[in-house]
Design a protein around this motif. Sequence first.
Motif, PDB file in Angstrom:
ATOM      1  N   LEU A 120       0.841  -1.184   0.000  1.00  0.00           N
ATOM      2  CA  LEU A 120       0.000   0.000   0.000  1.00  0.00           C
ATOM      3  C   LEU A 120       0.885   1.246   0.000  1.00  0.00           C
ATOM      4  CD1 LEU A 120      -2.940   1.060   0.240  1.00  0.00           C
ATOM      5  CD2 LEU A 120      -2.606   1.051   2.725  1.00  0.00           C
ATOM      6  N   LEU A 121       0.616   2.177  -0.889  1.00  0.00           N
ATOM      7  CA  LEU A 121       1.368   3.426  -0.953  1.00  0.00           C
ATOM      8  C   LEU A 121       0.550   4.531  -0.286  1.00  0.00           C
ATOM      9  CD1 LEU A 121       2.726   3.258  -4.629  1.00  0.00           C
ATOM     10  CD2 LEU A 121       3.867   2.535  -2.514  1.00  0.00           C
ATOM     11  N   ILE A 122       1.160   5.225   0.672  1.00  0.00           N
ATOM     12  CA  ILE A 122       0.475   6.304   1.394  1.00  0.00           C
ATOM     13  C   ILE A 122       1.303   7.566   1.226  1.00  0.00           C
ATOM     14  CG2 ILE A 122      -0.460   7.076   3.599  1.00  0.00           C
ATOM     15  CD1 ILE A 122      -0.629   4.188   4.484  1.00  0.00           C
ATOM     16  N   ASP A 123       0.781   8.518   0.439  1.00  0.00           N
ATOM     17  CA  ASP A 123       1.515   9.740   0.164  1.00  0.00           C
ATOM     18  C   ASP A 123       1.069  10.862   1.099  1.00  0.00           C
ATOM     19  OD1 ASP A 123      -0.960  10.497  -0.824  1.00  0.00           O
ATOM     20  OD2 ASP A 123      -0.333  10.505  -2.930  1.00  0.00           O
ATOM     21  N   ALA A 124       1.665  12.036   0.925  1.00  0.00           N
ATOM     22  CA  ALA A 124       1.383  13.161   1.821  1.00  0.00           C
ATOM     23  C   ALA A 124      -0.081  13.577   1.811  1.00  0.00           C
ATOM     24  CB  ALA A 124       2.292  14.340   1.472  1.00  0.00           C
ATOM     25  N   PRO A 125      -0.727  13.745   0.638  1.00  0.00           N
ATOM     26  CA  PRO A 125      -2.145  14.112   0.658  1.00  0.00           C
ATOM     27  C   PRO A 125      -3.023  13.092   1.378  1.00  0.00           C
ATOM     28  CG  PRO A 125      -1.211  14.525  -1.515  1.00  0.00           C
ATOM     29  CD  PRO A 125      -0.187  13.755  -0.739  1.00  0.00           C
ATOM     30  N   ALA A 126      -2.676  11.800   1.220  1.00  0.00           N
ATOM     31  CA  ALA A 126      -3.458  10.768   1.903  1.00  0.00           C
ATOM     32  C   ALA A 126      -3.329  10.900   3.417  1.00  0.00           C
ATOM     33  CB  ALA A 126      -3.009   9.385   1.451  1.00  0.00           C
ATOM     34  N   MET A 127      -2.128  11.204   3.897  1.00  0.00           N
ATOM     35  CA  MET A 127      -1.928  11.357   5.339  1.00  0.00           C
ATOM     36  C   MET A 127      -2.805  12.476   5.891  1.00  0.00           C
ATOM     37  SD  MET A 127       2.158  10.847   5.870  1.00  0.00           S
ATOM     38  CE  MET A 127       3.028   9.532   5.003  1.00  0.00           C
ATOM     39  N   THR A 128      -2.882  13.577   5.160  1.00  0.00           N
ATOM     40  CA  THR A 128      -3.703  14.705   5.592  1.00  0.00           C
ATOM     41  C   THR A 128      -5.165  14.310   5.697  1.00  0.00           C
ATOM     42  OG1 THR A 128      -2.158  16.264   4.581  1.00  0.00           O
ATOM     43  CG2 THR A 128      -4.376  17.073   5.046  1.00  0.00           C
ATOM     44  N   ARG A 129      -5.617  13.472   4.770  1.00  0.00           N
ATOM     45  CA  ARG A 129      -7.015  13.018   4.800  1.00  0.00           C
ATOM     46  C   ARG A 129      -7.269  12.021   5.925  1.00  0.00           C
ATOM     47  NH1 ARG A 129      -5.973  12.343  -0.738  1.00  0.00           N
ATOM     48  NH2 ARG A 129      -5.979  10.077  -0.464  1.00  0.00           N
TER      49      ARG A 129
END
Length: 316
Positions: free
Chosen positions: A5-14
């Motif tokens: 699973l790839l978790i990028d910066a925008p996803a972390m904010t959400r």
Amino acid sequence: MTDLLLIDAPAMTRLLTPAATADVLAEVLRAGFDPEAAPLRTAVPVPAGELLLMPAASGAYAGVKVAGVAPGNPARGLPRITGSYLLLDGADLRPLALLDGAALTELRTPAVSALAVRRLAPDDRPLRLVLFGTGPQAYGHLEAVLAVRELAEAVVVGRDPIGARALAGYARTLDVPARAGTADDVDGADLVVCCTTARAPLFDGARVAPGATVVAVGSHEPTARETDTAFVSRAEVYVEARSAALREAGDLLVPMAEGAIGEDHIAGTLADLVNGRDAVDGRALSRRPRFFKSVGMAWEDLAVAGALYRAARGGS
């Protein structure tokens, strides 16, 4: 093998708010985890700067962050801090997720500070904040502080006047009266937050009011510091873990080398604060300022990475 699973910066904010991230860390400490036993960071010099290797394992997960510190990057229009985080299944060490390491640091560091602010800073009135720094950590700390305290004013102090005005403008979009200022603005501040790349003290520690709280997160090097000996000597000091602070916290190690304080000057740890094992209750709050010094620890990254993974998979 499961798909990574790839978790990028925008996803972390959400996926996680600053307050929720602080709660994740608090839950780990309330469950009895001992940061003193956690693996320490390994620093490896490389031509571009430094690689930081931060492994950890606890409960359902294990993981490692590889962070790069490249001092020459800002001149190239690139971030100074880079990196990736590999989250593993704790039982069999299968890779589960790959996270943006810089974004993870920008999320967990302010959350650690917010935990300390919850316990150390006054909660009976809106606070006057003086914030040193204009980079991603400064923005993150503004949001994290707002998640745990109401602010009467935010004063931004930075080497770059444009950056300071920009952060003050952002604070105003969050309904916080804000302006750019100078180091002299620590006079009368309730809360001072330092998140810079400075290697020498940012302000005159004698100007910090009794009862004020100072948080410093910018340095993890034994010879670099954001606060001066005069301030540290008069402050009630808290750290993430004594083992990490006595290895990496220049804000404490420099005064120790000068003979101004000893190891027993550390009043307590983040776990003490979260679990109520500290000297905050029942004492005269007006006599000494409080100081929380953070260097960043691998267990924090693991806890937040695990929470992000669960949230991304739809778990609780």
